[in-house]
Design an enzyme around this catalytic site. Sequence first.
Site, short mmCIF file in Angstrom:
data_model
loop_
_atom_site.label_atom_id
_atom_site.label_comp_id
_atom_site.label_asym_id
_atom_site.label_seq_id
_atom_site.Cartn_x
_atom_site.Cartn_y
_atom_site.Cartn_z
CB SER A 153 67.11 84.51 7.72
OG SER A 153 67.43 83.14 7.78
CB THR A 154 64.82 82.01 4.05
OG1 THR A 154 64.17 81.56 2.87
CG2 THR A 154 65.40 80.83 4.78
#
Length: 142
Positions: A27-28
């Site tokens: 997600s990051t």
Amino acid sequence: MMASRHNSTPVPVSQKIRSIALYARVSTLNGQNPELQLAELREYATRRGWTVAGEYIDLCVSGAKESWPEFNRLMADAHRRRFDAIACWKLDRLGRSLKHLVLTLEDLQAYGVAFLALRDNLDLSTPSGPPHVPCCGRYGRV
């Protein structure tokens, strides 16, 4: 077998996996690296003698987003039967929610594509799941 969302009869999952697709999502990029997931998945596929048919990697894609580009490509290729199975590192990498996960697994079953979640020890390529591994003694003797 579960009822399918599709009008066709589910295709039985092949007992013999020859080719597998690997799916990774982060997600990051702040402290997360999909290569950590992929390295374990590649090693697992190699030990099992499977050919990696493709790697599908969603970068900087939150689980809350409606669309994951590589996930969508993965599912389209699964529908076309470009591989026998899909492996991901953990279940939470594959589904946005429990409902999404269940529907995804239902779609894979309808396509005749097996699913494995390596770290969750989930193997849907056989009716009984992964091969039995003797207990380490934590829960008593086997």
